[in-house]
Design a protein around this motif. Structure first.
Motif, PDB file in Angstrom:
ATOM      1  N   TRP A  15       7.595   0.385  14.164  1.00 44.25           N
ATOM      2  CA  TRP A  15       7.989  -0.426  13.014  1.00 44.25           C
ATOM      3  C   TRP A  15       7.334  -1.814  13.077  1.00 44.25           C
ATOM      4  CZ3 TRP A  15       9.003   0.904   8.524  1.00 44.25           C
ATOM      5  CH2 TRP A  15       9.664   0.092   7.614  1.00 44.25           C
ATOM      6  N   ASN A  16       7.121  -2.323  14.274  1.00 42.54           N
ATOM      7  CA  ASN A  16       6.479  -3.620  14.459  1.00 42.54           C
ATOM      8  C   ASN A  16       5.067  -3.626  13.878  1.00 42.54           C
ATOM      9  OD1 ASN A  16       6.479  -6.321  15.490  1.00 42.54           O
ATOM     10  ND2 ASN A  16       5.257  -5.631  17.212  1.00 42.54           N
ATOM     11  N   GLU A  17       4.400  -2.490  13.914  1.00 40.58           N
ATOM     12  CA  GLU A  17       3.017  -2.429  13.432  1.00 40.58           C
ATOM     13  C   GLU A  17       2.906  -2.395  11.912  1.00 40.58           C
ATOM     14  OE1 GLU A  17       0.780  -3.233  15.437  1.00 40.58           O
ATOM     15  OE2 GLU A  17       2.094  -3.052  17.162  1.00 40.58           O
ATOM     16  N   VAL A  18       4.017  -2.182  11.229  1.00 37.53           N
ATOM     17  CA  VAL A  18       3.996  -2.204   9.768  1.00 37.53           C
ATOM     18  C   VAL A  18       3.547  -3.581   9.279  1.00 37.53           C
ATOM     19  CG1 VAL A  18       5.424  -2.032   7.689  1.00 37.53           C
ATOM     20  CG2 VAL A  18       5.684  -0.347   9.530  1.00 37.53           C
ATOM     21  N   ALA A  19       4.032  -4.632   9.932  1.00 33.42           N
ATOM     22  CA  ALA A  19       3.613  -5.989   9.550  1.00 33.42           C
ATOM     23  C   ALA A  19       2.113  -6.165   9.759  1.00 33.42           C
ATOM     24  CB  ALA A  19       4.394  -7.028  10.346  1.00 33.42           C
ATOM     25  N   THR A  20       1.577  -5.582  10.822  1.00 31.84           N
ATOM     26  CA  THR A  20       0.136  -5.664  11.077  1.00 31.84           C
ATOM     27  C   THR A  20      -0.646  -5.004   9.952  1.00 31.84           C
ATOM     28  OG1 THR A  20       0.587  -5.572  13.459  1.00 31.84           O
ATOM     29  CG2 THR A  20      -1.674  -5.114  12.751  1.00 31.84           C
ATOM     30  N   ILE A  21      -0.161  -3.873   9.497  1.00 38.49           N
ATOM     31  CA  ILE A  21      -0.832  -3.149   8.408  1.00 38.49           C
ATOM     32  C   ILE A  21      -0.823  -3.995   7.135  1.00 38.49           C
ATOM     33  CG2 ILE A  21      -0.699  -1.092   6.931  1.00 38.49           C
ATOM     34  CD1 ILE A  21       0.480   0.316   9.534  1.00 38.49           C
ATOM     35  N   PHE A  22       0.322  -4.597   6.831  1.00 36.54           N
ATOM     36  CA  PHE A  22       0.386  -5.487   5.666  1.00 36.54           C
ATOM     37  C   PHE A  22      -0.578  -6.655   5.823  1.00 36.54           C
ATOM     38  CE2 PHE A  22       4.711  -3.728   4.687  1.00 36.54           C
ATOM     39  CZ  PHE A  22       4.431  -3.334   3.388  1.00 36.54           C
ATOM     40  N   LEU A  23      -0.601  -7.255   6.993  1.00 33.50           N
ATOM     41  CA  LEU A  23      -1.472  -8.402   7.233  1.00 33.50           C
ATOM     42  C   LEU A  23      -2.935  -8.043   7.001  1.00 33.50           C
ATOM     43  CD1 LEU A  23      -1.841 -11.333   8.232  1.00 33.50           C
ATOM     44  CD2 LEU A  23      -1.961 -10.400  10.550  1.00 33.50           C
ATOM     45  N   VAL A  24      -3.375  -6.942   7.584  1.00 36.15           N
ATOM     46  CA  VAL A  24      -4.773  -6.524   7.433  1.00 36.15           C
ATOM     47  C   VAL A  24      -5.092  -6.234   5.967  1.00 36.15           C
ATOM     48  CG1 VAL A  24      -6.424  -4.682   7.980  1.00 36.15           C
ATOM     49  CG2 VAL A  24      -5.014  -5.682   9.793  1.00 36.15           C
ATOM     50  N   ALA A  25      -4.235  -5.497   5.303  1.00 36.58           N
ATOM     51  CA  ALA A  25      -4.483  -5.125   3.908  1.00 36.58           C
ATOM     52  C   ALA A  25      -4.537  -6.353   3.000  1.00 36.58           C
ATOM     53  CB  ALA A  25      -3.411  -4.147   3.427  1.00 36.58           C
ATOM     54  N   ILE A  26      -3.596  -7.271   3.165  1.00 37.88           N
ATOM     55  CA  ILE A  26      -3.538  -8.449   2.295  1.00 37.88           C
ATOM     56  C   ILE A  26      -4.718  -9.379   2.553  1.00 37.88           C
ATOM     57  CG2 ILE A  26      -2.206 -10.537   1.779  1.00 37.88           C
ATOM     58  CD1 ILE A  26       0.349  -8.770   2.226  1.00 37.88           C
ATOM     59  N   VAL A  27      -5.035  -9.621   3.816  1.00 37.90           N
ATOM     60  CA  VAL A  27      -6.165 -10.513   4.116  1.00 37.90           C
ATOM     61  C   VAL A  27      -7.465  -9.918   3.594  1.00 37.90           C
ATOM     62  CG1 VAL A  27      -7.558 -11.503   5.982  1.00 37.90           C
ATOM     63  CG2 VAL A  27      -5.057 -11.688   6.054  1.00 37.90           C
ATOM     64  N   MET A  28      -7.667  -8.619   3.774  1.00 36.57           N
ATOM     65  CA  MET A  28      -8.884  -7.981   3.262  1.00 36.57           C
ATOM     66  C   MET A  28      -8.981  -8.134   1.744  1.00 36.57           C
ATOM     67  SD  MET A  28     -10.804  -6.989   5.514  1.00 36.57           S
ATOM     68  CE  MET A  28     -11.461  -5.717   6.501  1.00 36.57           C
ATOM     69  N   LEU A  29      -7.882  -7.928   1.053  1.00 35.84           N
ATOM     70  CA  LEU A  29      -7.894  -8.081  -0.409  1.00 35.84           C
ATOM     71  C   LEU A  29      -8.238  -9.506  -0.822  1.00 35.84           C
ATOM     72  CD1 LEU A  29      -4.813  -5.988  -1.507  1.00 35.84           C
ATOM     73  CD2 LEU A  29      -7.127  -5.754  -2.395  1.00 35.84           C
ATOM     74  N   VAL A  30      -7.642 -10.484  -0.156  1.00 38.34           N
ATOM     75  CA  VAL A  30      -7.859 -11.878  -0.523  1.00 38.34           C
ATOM     76  C   VAL A  30      -9.294 -12.308  -0.241  1.00 38.34           C
ATOM     77  CG1 VAL A  30      -7.212 -14.256   0.050  1.00 38.34           C
ATOM     78  CG2 VAL A  30      -5.447 -12.535  -0.298  1.00 38.34           C
ATOM     79  N   VAL A  31      -9.836 -11.870   0.872  1.00 34.49           N
ATOM     80  CA  VAL A  31     -11.177 -12.308   1.251  1.00 34.49           C
ATOM     81  C   VAL A  31     -12.264 -11.561   0.484  1.00 34.49           C
ATOM     82  CG1 VAL A  31     -12.833 -12.431   3.162  1.00 34.49           C
ATOM     83  CG2 VAL A  31     -10.446 -13.088   3.526  1.00 34.49           C
ATOM     84  N   VAL A  32     -12.136 -10.240   0.372  1.00 33.36           N
ATOM     85  CA  VAL A  32     -13.199  -9.433  -0.216  1.00 33.36           C
ATOM     86  C   VAL A  32     -13.058  -9.322  -1.738  1.00 33.36           C
ATOM     87  CG1 VAL A  32     -14.365  -7.202  -0.120  1.00 33.36           C
ATOM     88  CG2 VAL A  32     -13.416  -8.182   1.954  1.00 33.36           C
ATOM     89  N   LYS A  33     -11.861  -9.400  -2.238  1.00 27.12           N
ATOM     90  CA  LYS A  33     -11.547  -9.341  -3.673  1.00 27.12           C
ATOM     91  C   LYS A  33     -12.197  -8.161  -4.384  1.00 27.12           C
ATOM     92  CE  LYS A  33     -10.567 -14.244  -4.333  1.00 27.12           C
ATOM     93  NZ  LYS A  33     -10.561 -14.728  -3.003  1.00 27.12           N
ATOM     94  N   THR A  34     -12.983  -8.428  -5.395  1.00 27.74           N
ATOM     95  CA  THR A  34     -13.525  -7.358  -6.228  1.00 27.74           C
ATOM     96  C   THR A  34     -14.618  -6.560  -5.545  1.00 27.74           C
ATOM     97  OG1 THR A  34     -15.052  -8.915  -7.252  1.00 27.74           O
ATOM     98  CG2 THR A  34     -12.973  -8.518  -8.401  1.00 27.74           C
ATOM     99  N   GLY A  35     -15.191  -7.070  -4.463  1.00 32.87           N
ATOM    100  CA  GLY A  35     -16.234  -6.333  -3.750  1.00 32.87           C
ATOM    101  C   GLY A  35     -15.673  -5.195  -2.923  1.00 32.87           C
ATOM    102  N   LEU A  36     -14.356  -5.085  -2.889  1.00 31.06           N
ATOM    103  CA  LEU A  36     -13.709  -4.084  -2.059  1.00 31.06           C
ATOM    104  C   LEU A  36     -13.443  -2.825  -2.883  1.00 31.06           C
ATOM    105  CD1 LEU A  36     -12.430  -3.743   0.793  1.00 31.06           C
ATOM    106  CD2 LEU A  36     -10.303  -4.530  -0.193  1.00 31.06           C
ATOM    107  N   SER A  37     -14.103  -1.748  -2.539  1.00 25.28           N
ATOM    108  CA  SER A  37     -13.856  -0.474  -3.202  1.00 25.28           C
ATOM    109  C   SER A  37     -12.494   0.049  -2.755  1.00 25.28           C
ATOM    110  CB  SER A  37     -14.956   0.510  -2.818  1.00 25.28           C
ATOM    111  OG  SER A  37     -14.513   1.839  -2.960  1.00 25.28           O
ATOM    112  N   LEU A  38     -11.696   0.506  -3.689  1.00 30.00           N
ATOM    113  CA  LEU A  38     -10.359   1.002  -3.371  1.00 30.00           C
ATOM    114  C   LEU A  38     -10.425   2.173  -2.398  1.00 30.00           C
ATOM    115  CD1 LEU A  38      -7.369   0.593  -3.907  1.00 30.00           C
ATOM    116  CD2 LEU A  38      -7.564   2.154  -5.839  1.00 30.00           C
TER     117      LEU A  38
END
Length: 183
Positions: free
Chosen positions: A132-155
Motif C-alpha cells: 500500500w505504501n507504494e501506491v503513493a510512489t505510483i501517484f508521484l511518478v504518474a503526476i510528475v511525468m504528466l506535469v513535466v512531459v505534458k502533451t508530448g506524453l503518449s497515453l
C-alpha cells in the motif's frame, strides 16, 4: 511574478505532503510489527508509534495536503490553466487533476488506517502495508511525468511505462520480503 511564488509554494507543500504520506505508512508498518514483540517492549513501542503517527499526521501530512490544495487551486486559476482543462492541449492537466483526486482518496485511506490502528485494530499485515505504501510512489511518478512531459506524453507509452514501473516496484517488494525472511 506572484504566480511563481504561488506555484513554488504549491510544489513545496506537494513535497512535504508526499514525505508525510511515505513516512506515515512506514510508521503504520512499524506499529503493526510491534504487535509480535514481548508485552513490555510492545507497549513502549506502540505508545511511541502512536505519538509519532499523530504528530506526523496532524502536524505535517494534513496541513501539507490542505496547503497543496489551496496553492494548487490558486495556481490553476491565477495562471488561467482552468481555461484549457477540457481542450486537447489541456488533456494532461485533466488527467493530472483526476490523479490528484485519487491521491486525496489514498490520503483518506491512510486516515482510516491511522484511526483503526489507534483503536488497536491491525487489519493488515506489514507486507500488505508495504504494498500500500507504494501506491503513493505510483501517484508521484504518474503526476510528475504528466506535469513535466505534458502533451508530448503518449497515453499508451505513459500507461505502458507506468505498468512496467508498477511491476518493478512489486518485484522489489517481493525480493525484499524474501531477503527479510531469509530465503
Amino acid at each position: 511574478m506572484g504566480n511563481l511564488y504561488i506555484k513554488a509554494l504549491h510544489i513545496i507543500f506537494v513535497v512535504t505532503w508526499f514525505a508525510g504520506l511515505f513516512y506515515m505508512v512506514r510508521l503504520l508498518i512499524y506499529h503493526t510489527e510491534a504487535q509480535v514483540r514481548p508485552d513490555a517492549e510492545r507497549k513502549v513501542l506502540q505508545e511511541q508509534y502512536r505519538i509519532m503517527l499523530t504528530r506526523l499526521w496532524y502536524g505535517i501530512t494534513w496541513p501539507s495536503a490542505v496547503l497543496t490544495l489551496v496553492f494548487g487551486l490558486s495556481t490553476l486559476f491565477s495562471g488561467n490553466w482552468h481555461l484549457i482543462v477540457f481542450r486537447p492541449e489541456g488533456r494532461w492537466l485533466l488527467i493530472k487533476l483526476v490523479l490528484v483526486l485519487l491521491l486525496y482518496g489514498y490520503h483518506f485511506s491512510l486516515q482510516y488506517l491511522y484511526k483503526t490502528q489507534l483503536r488497536g485494530k491491525f487489519q493488515y499485515s506489514s507486507q500488505q502495508l508495504r504494498v500500500w505504501n507504494e501506491v503513493a510512489t505510483i501517484f508521484l511518478v504518474a503526476i510528475v511525468m504528466l506535469v513535466v512531459v505534458k502533451t508530448g506524453l503518449s497515453l499508451v507509452w505513459a500507461l505502458g511505462g507506468l505498468l512496467v514501473f508498477v511491476i518493478v516496484l512489486m518485484s522489489a517488494i517481493r525480493i525484499y520480503k524474501n531477503i527479510r525472511s531469509g530465503k
